[in-house]
Scaffold this active site. Sequence first.
Site, PDB file in Angstrom:
ATOM      1  N   LYS A  17     -65.418  36.964  23.444  1.00  0.00           N
ATOM      2  CA  LYS A  17     -64.956  35.643  23.846  1.00  0.00           C
ATOM      3  C   LYS A  17     -64.520  35.105  24.257  1.00  0.00           C
ATOM      4  CE  LYS A  17     -62.294  34.472  20.276  1.00  0.00           C
ATOM      5  NZ  LYS A  17     -61.019  33.667  20.748  1.00  0.00           N
ATOM      6  N   PRO A 103     -59.297  43.259  25.753  1.00  0.00           N
ATOM      7  CA  PRO A 103     -57.922  43.293  25.638  1.00  0.00           C
ATOM      8  C   PRO A 103     -57.492  43.608  23.929  1.00  0.00           C
ATOM      9  CG  PRO A 103     -58.184  41.861  26.352  1.00  0.00           C
ATOM     10  CD  PRO A 103     -59.429  41.860  26.691  1.00  0.00           C
ATOM     11  N   VAL A 104     -56.398  44.587  23.710  1.00  0.00           N
ATOM     12  CA  VAL A 104     -55.699  43.969  21.637  1.00  0.00           C
ATOM     13  C   VAL A 104     -55.194  43.234  21.958  1.00  0.00           C
ATOM     14  CG1 VAL A 104     -54.830  45.132  20.115  1.00  0.00           C
ATOM     15  CG2 VAL A 104     -56.173  46.753  21.307  1.00  0.00           C
ATOM     16  N   ALA A 105     -55.059  41.966  20.624  1.00  0.00           N
ATOM     17  CA  ALA A 105     -54.512  40.462  21.132  1.00  0.00           C
ATOM     18  C   ALA A 105     -54.538  39.968  21.564  1.00  0.00           C
ATOM     19  CB  ALA A 105     -53.162  41.956  20.199  1.00  0.00           C
ATOM     20  N   GLY A 106     -55.790  40.208  22.634  1.00  0.00           N
ATOM     21  CA  GLY A 106     -55.253  39.360  23.848  1.00  0.00           C
ATOM     22  C   GLY A 106     -56.039  37.736  23.490  1.00  0.00           C
ATOM     23  N   GLY A 107     -57.228  37.632  22.575  1.00  0.00           N
ATOM     24  CA  GLY A 107     -57.429  36.018  22.045  1.00  0.00           C
ATOM     25  C   GLY A 107     -58.612  36.197  22.572  1.00  0.00           C
ATOM     26  N   MET A 108     -59.090  37.197  22.872  1.00  0.00           N
ATOM     27  CA  MET A 108     -60.911  37.275  23.177  1.00  0.00           C
ATOM     28  C   MET A 108     -61.098  37.805  22.281  1.00  0.00           C
ATOM     29  SD  MET A 108     -60.746  38.496  27.356  1.00  0.00           S
ATOM     30  CE  MET A 108     -62.294  38.119  27.094  1.00  0.00           C
ATOM     31  N   GLY A 111     -60.993  42.428  18.000  1.00  0.00           N
ATOM     32  CA  GLY A 111     -61.219  43.353  16.594  1.00  0.00           C
ATOM     33  C   GLY A 111     -62.314  42.306  15.840  1.00  0.00           C
ATOM     34  N   SER A 112     -63.107  40.777  16.106  1.00  0.00           N
ATOM     35  CA  SER A 112     -64.328  40.044  15.608  1.00  0.00           C
ATOM     36  C   SER A 112     -65.179  40.871  15.652  1.00  0.00           C
ATOM     37  CB  SER A 112     -63.933  38.389  16.027  1.00  0.00           C
ATOM     38  OG  SER A 112     -62.793  38.886  14.881  1.00  0.00           O
ATOM     39  N   ASP A 145     -63.947  34.084  13.664  1.00  0.00           N
ATOM     40  CA  ASP A 145     -64.442  34.853  14.711  1.00  0.00           C
ATOM     41  C   ASP A 145     -65.539  34.975  14.806  1.00  0.00           C
ATOM     42  OD1 ASP A 145     -62.380  32.998  16.045  1.00  0.00           O
ATOM     43  OD2 ASP A 145     -61.829  34.544  16.753  1.00  0.00           O
TER      44      ASP A 145
HETATM   45  P1  ATP Z   1     -57.646  36.822  16.941  1.00  0.00           P
HETATM   46  O1  ATP Z   1     -59.069  36.963  16.661  1.00  0.00           O
HETATM   47  O2  ATP Z   1     -56.718  37.643  15.976  1.00  0.00           O
HETATM   48  O3  ATP Z   1     -57.229  35.814  17.837  1.00  0.00           O
HETATM   49  P2  ATP Z   1     -57.270  38.442  19.194  1.00  0.00           P
HETATM   50  O4  ATP Z   1     -58.385  38.590  19.894  1.00  0.00           O
HETATM   51  O5  ATP Z   1     -56.426  37.963  19.994  1.00  0.00           O
HETATM   52  O6  ATP Z   1     -57.505  38.081  17.515  1.00  0.00           O
HETATM   53  P3  ATP Z   1     -57.716  41.765  18.824  1.00  0.00           P
HETATM   54  O7  ATP Z   1     -57.352  42.251  19.385  1.00  0.00           O
HETATM   55  O8  ATP Z   1     -58.267  41.359  17.801  1.00  0.00           O
HETATM   56  O9  ATP Z   1     -57.189  40.434  18.912  1.00  0.00           O
HETATM   57  O10 ATP Z   1     -56.986  41.594  17.170  1.00  0.00           O
HETATM   58  C1  ATP Z   1     -55.862  41.249  16.477  1.00  0.00           C
HETATM   59  C2  ATP Z   1     -54.686  41.776  15.556  1.00  0.00           C
HETATM   60  O11 ATP Z   1     -55.685  42.616  14.834  1.00  0.00           O
HETATM   61  C3  ATP Z   1     -54.450  43.825  16.354  1.00  0.00           C
HETATM   62  O12 ATP Z   1     -53.248  43.788  16.525  1.00  0.00           O
HETATM   63  C4  ATP Z   1     -54.270  44.703  15.676  1.00  0.00           C
HETATM   64  O13 ATP Z   1     -53.546  44.601  14.560  1.00  0.00           O
HETATM   65  C5  ATP Z   1     -55.381  44.199  14.721  1.00  0.00           C
HETATM   66  N1  ATP Z   1     -56.914  45.201  14.689  1.00  0.00           N
HETATM   67  C6  ATP Z   1     -57.702  45.323  13.539  1.00  0.00           C
HETATM   68  N2  ATP Z   1     -58.639  46.020  14.183  1.00  0.00           N
HETATM   69  C7  ATP Z   1     -59.209  45.262  14.987  1.00  0.00           C
HETATM   70  C8  ATP Z   1     -59.375  46.333  16.222  1.00  0.00           C
HETATM   71  N3  ATP Z   1     -60.525  47.111  15.905  1.00  0.00           N
HETATM   72  N4  ATP Z   1     -59.625  46.245  17.200  1.00  0.00           N
HETATM   73  C9  ATP Z   1     -57.865  45.506  17.540  1.00  0.00           C
HETATM   74  N5  ATP Z   1     -57.051  45.018  17.274  1.00  0.00           N
HETATM   75  C10 ATP Z   1     -57.720  45.321  15.484  1.00  0.00           C
END
Ligand code: ATP
Length: 310
Positions: A17, A103-108, A111-112, A145
Site C-alpha cells: 500500500k 520492500p522490507v521495512a519500506g513503509g508499504m 509484513g501486513s 495495516d
Molecule cells: P510497518 O507496517 O511497520 O509500517 P513496513 O511496511 O515499513 O512496516 P515491513 O516490511 O512490513 O515494513 O516490516 C517491518 C519489520 O517487521 C521488518 O523489519 C521485520 O523485522 C518485521 N517483519 C515481521 N514480519 C515480516 C514479514 N512477513 N515480512 C517482512 N518483515 C517482517
Amino acid sequence: MSFAATTESVHVRAPGKINVYLGVGGRHDDGYHALATVFQAVSLYEDVIARHADDFSITVTGVDDPDTVPLDDRNLAMRAAKLLATAAEYDGGVALEIRKSVPVAGGMGGGSADAAAALVACDALWGTGFTPARLHELAARLGADVPFALHGGTAVGTGRGDQLNPALARGRFDWVLVTSDQGLSTPVVYGRLDALREADGALADDPPLSLDVPIPVLQALRSGDPELLAESIYNDLQEAALHERPELETTILRGIHAGALQGIVSGSGPTVALLCASPEAAQHVQAGLLEHGLDSLHVHGPVAGARIIA
Ligand code: ATP
C-alpha cells in the site's frame, strides 16, 4: 469444529500500500498514535503459499538480505497463522512460503500483506470457513495495516489506522516507486516525529487524539484526476523520515523534475511514491530517474486486497 482439508496448497496474493494521505495526531496511552489516513493498494504484491504441515514454519524468497525477515513468531505471517489456528481450534500446522516483492521495512506494509495473505490462505487450506468479518477482526489484532491488506482498494483508516471505511476512487492512479536498500524502522520514525514536535514546543501528547481526512483528498480520489490528487497528497511522517534519510528529499525533487505531479514518502518510508499523470508519464519519470542512477518501479492503484489465485 470439523475441518475439510480440500487441497494440498493454497496460493494467495496480497498488495502493498501507499498512504496517499497520512495525518498523525497525539499518542494514546498504549503508545499508538491517532491516525487519519487514506490507504491505496497498489500493484506490487506479496505471494504466500500455504501447505499442510504438522508444525508451523516459514520460508522467504525475494529479499536481498535474508536476515531482515524473521522466520519465527516475530514474523507477522506466522503470528497470523497461529492466531487463526487458535481461534478455529485447529491443532495442525502450516508451511508458509512467502515470495516477497514489497520492500522490507519500506513503509508499504509488506509484513501486513503477508499476514493478511496467511489468514486467507490458512482459512482456505484448513477449511476453517471464517466470515470476512471474522477474518477482519483477527487481522485488526495483528496490526493496524493488516485489515487494509485484506480489504484492498482505497480506504480511509482512522483510530490507529485500523478502523477502515472504503473510499470511492474512480479510475486508476499511476505511481513510480523509488525503493531503498536499507529499510527504516517505523517506531524510530514515529519517535523522531514526537521529538521534532517537542522541539517545536508542542508536547507529543498535545496533538488531537481524533483526526479526520481532509475533504479535498476524498474529492480528488472520487474525481479520478491525478492532478487534483497531487494537490492534496500529504504525509505527517515525511519530515521525520527525511530527518533520518535526507537523501529522500533529493529523490522526490528529481522525480518532480522528471515530470511527476508530486511525490511523498510512503508511510514511515523510506520508499518514495511519485504520482504521475498517466502510464506514459510514469515511464518518462522512470527514464529521468535512471539518468541519476535511481532504479524505480511503475505501479498502479487501486487494486484488490488478499485473494486466492490458485
Ligand atoms: P510497518 O507496517 O511497520 O509500517 P513496513 O511496511 O515499513 O512496516 P515491513 O516490511 O512490513 O515494513 O516490516 C517491518 C519489520 O517487521 C521488518 O523489519 C521485520 O523485522 C518485521 N517483519 C515481521 N514480519 C515480516 C514479514 N512477513 N515480512 C517482512 N518483515 C517482517
